[in-house]
Write a protein that holds these residues in place. Structure first.
Motif, PDB file in Angstrom:
ATOM      1  N   GLY A  73       7.017 -12.419 -23.385  1.00 52.58           N
ATOM      2  CA  GLY A  73       6.113 -11.284 -23.219  1.00 52.58           C
ATOM      3  C   GLY A  73       6.278 -10.254 -24.320  1.00 52.58           C
ATOM      4  O   GLY A  73       5.296  -9.752 -24.875  1.00 52.58           O
ATOM      5  N   VAL A  74       7.536  -9.946 -24.660  1.00 55.34           N
ATOM      6  CA  VAL A  74       7.807  -8.975 -25.728  1.00 55.34           C
ATOM      7  C   VAL A  74       7.327  -9.505 -27.074  1.00 55.34           C
ATOM      8  O   VAL A  74       6.711  -8.778 -27.871  1.00 55.34           O
ATOM      9  CB  VAL A  74       9.311  -8.638 -25.777  1.00 55.34           C
ATOM     10  CG1 VAL A  74       9.642  -7.817 -27.023  1.00 55.34           C
ATOM     11  CG2 VAL A  74       9.723  -7.870 -24.526  1.00 55.34           C
ATOM     12  N   LEU A  75       7.601 -10.789 -27.333  1.00 55.71           N
ATOM     13  CA  LEU A  75       7.184 -11.385 -28.611  1.00 55.71           C
ATOM     14  C   LEU A  75       5.660 -11.393 -28.762  1.00 55.71           C
ATOM     15  O   LEU A  75       5.147 -11.266 -29.880  1.00 55.71           O
ATOM     16  CB  LEU A  75       7.723 -12.814 -28.717  1.00 55.71           C
ATOM     17  CG  LEU A  75       9.226 -12.944 -28.990  1.00 55.71           C
ATOM     18  CD1 LEU A  75       9.634 -14.412 -28.962  1.00 55.71           C
ATOM     19  CD2 LEU A  75       9.600 -12.312 -30.328  1.00 55.71           C
ATOM     20  N   ARG A  83      14.421 -14.422 -18.004  1.00 57.57           N
ATOM     21  CA  ARG A  83      14.762 -13.957 -19.356  1.00 57.57           C
ATOM     22  C   ARG A  83      13.790 -14.518 -20.384  1.00 57.57           C
ATOM     23  O   ARG A  83      13.389 -13.815 -21.317  1.00 57.57           O
ATOM     24  CB  ARG A  83      16.200 -14.346 -19.693  1.00 57.57           C
ATOM     25  CG  ARG A  83      17.255 -13.620 -18.875  1.00 57.57           C
ATOM     26  CD  ARG A  83      18.651 -13.954 -19.359  1.00 57.57           C
ATOM     27  NE  ARG A  83      18.916 -15.389 -19.281  1.00 57.57           N
ATOM     28  CZ  ARG A  83      19.323 -16.002 -18.173  1.00 57.57           C
ATOM     29  NH1 ARG A  83      19.514 -15.306 -17.069  1.00 57.57           N
ATOM     30  NH2 ARG A  83      19.567 -17.303 -18.185  1.00 57.57           N
ATOM     31  N   SER A  84      13.445 -15.782 -20.221  1.00 59.41           N
ATOM     32  CA  SER A  84      12.495 -16.392 -21.155  1.00 59.41           C
ATOM     33  C   SER A  84      11.128 -15.718 -21.049  1.00 59.41           C
ATOM     34  O   SER A  84      10.474 -15.444 -22.067  1.00 59.41           O
ATOM     35  CB  SER A  84      12.354 -17.894 -20.865  1.00 59.41           C
ATOM     36  OG  SER A  84      13.572 -18.565 -21.058  1.00 59.41           O
ATOM     37  N   ALA A  85      10.697 -15.456 -19.820  1.00 56.25           N
ATOM     38  CA  ALA A  85       9.404 -14.789 -19.625  1.00 56.25           C
ATOM     39  C   ALA A  85       9.405 -13.407 -20.264  1.00 56.25           C
ATOM     40  O   ALA A  85       8.422 -13.002 -20.902  1.00 56.25           O
ATOM     41  CB  ALA A  85       9.109 -14.680 -18.128  1.00 56.25           C
ATOM     42  N   ASN A  86      10.512 -12.692 -20.096  1.00 57.56           N
ATOM     43  CA  ASN A  86      10.650 -11.368 -20.705  1.00 57.56           C
ATOM     44  C   ASN A  86      10.549 -11.468 -22.220  1.00 57.56           C
ATOM     45  O   ASN A  86       9.823 -10.710 -22.871  1.00 57.56           O
ATOM     46  CB  ASN A  86      11.992 -10.769 -20.293  1.00 57.56           C
ATOM     47  CG  ASN A  86      12.117  -9.315 -20.669  1.00 57.56           C
ATOM     48  OD1 ASN A  86      11.269  -8.758 -21.356  1.00 57.56           O
ATOM     49  ND2 ASN A  86      13.184  -8.682 -20.228  1.00 57.56           N
ATOM     50  N   GLY A  87      11.291 -12.416 -22.799  1.00 58.33           N
ATOM     51  CA  GLY A  87      11.282 -12.572 -24.251  1.00 58.33           C
ATOM     52  C   GLY A  87       9.923 -12.964 -24.791  1.00 58.33           C
ATOM     53  O   GLY A  87       9.462 -12.426 -25.800  1.00 58.33           O
TER      54      GLY A  87
END
Length: 234
Positions: A159-161, A153-157
């Protein structure tokens, strides 16, 4: 079939079933088709933009999220007790994400040129070199995110940021010539900005810009070294 081949087959099936894979293909294709229906034949701007969007999504979303999730679930740790070793999983994931990138880019070019009438690329070798370096730069960012993120989840966030500011500075959300001069200059030295501009240059038949190629190469080398330094298997 060897253990590595079995691992590759299993990971390929998982990638094909992953909704994010479909997302990374359909989003740039949707943008290309929607905006491409109103462009003039021979356009040299929209297709390079769609390619940059696709590579950015794979590098900043798919790659780091997958690797960080595998580490979070202990998959990499369990592999360390088998002959495959965790490094094989990393190599397989990089290969499959590269295949996803190639397939997506090939689909975008086929639709853009054959359906929407966009201008085909100029020198093919220049396009290939640009895409290789751009992909390496974006993947290096994804690897660094995967190395530092606590979980999927942190990696996803993260990456999006990173993706949206980078996309804006790269001119993927607003034409560069309509941006403030300072922001446009900064964007040219981001990995996504250098990639998008290089693609547009070579799509018109021009020679690749050596400074922009150097920018992408530097990002790829420096960030890959950093990712290798900080990457944790568990």
């Amino acid at each position: 079939m060897t253990a590595l081949a079995k691992l590759t087959t299993v990971e390929l099936k998982l990638l094909a079933r992953e909704p994010g894979s479909l997302f990374t293909v359909l989003i740039p294709l949707f943008i290309l088709v929607i905006f491409g229906s109103s462009i003039e034949p021979g356009d040299t701007v929209l297709l390079p933009m769609a390619l940059a969007i696709a590579v950015g999504l794979v590098g900043l979303y798919m790659l780091p999220t997958t690797l960080a999730t595998y580490r979070e679930r202990g998959i990499l740790r369990r592999l360390s007790t088998t002959p495959l070793r965790p490094g094989n999983m990393l190599a397989v994931q990089l290969l499959l994400q590269l295949v996803l990138t190639v397939v997506t880019c090939g689909l975008l070019v086929a639709v853009g040129v054959n359906v929407l009438g966009a201008r085909p690329p100029g020198a093919v070798w220049a396009v290939v070199v640009t895409i290789v370096l751009g992909t390496a730069a974006m993947f290096s960012i994804g690897l660094l995110i995967a190395a530092l993120a606590a979980n999927g989840r942190s990696a996803n966030g993260i990456g999006v940021l990173l993706y949206f500011p980078m996309a804006f500075l790269a001119g993927l959300m607003q034409p560069v010539d309509q941006m403030p001069v300072l922001l446009a200059r900064i964007g040219a030295y981001t990995p996504l900005g250098a990639f998008r501009q290089s693609l547009q240059d070579v799509w018109t038949g021009g020679a690749p810009s050596l400074p922009l190629l150097a920018v992408m190469t530097c990002y790829a080398v420096v960030l890959s070294v950093a990712a290798a330094r900080f990457f944790r298997w568990e």
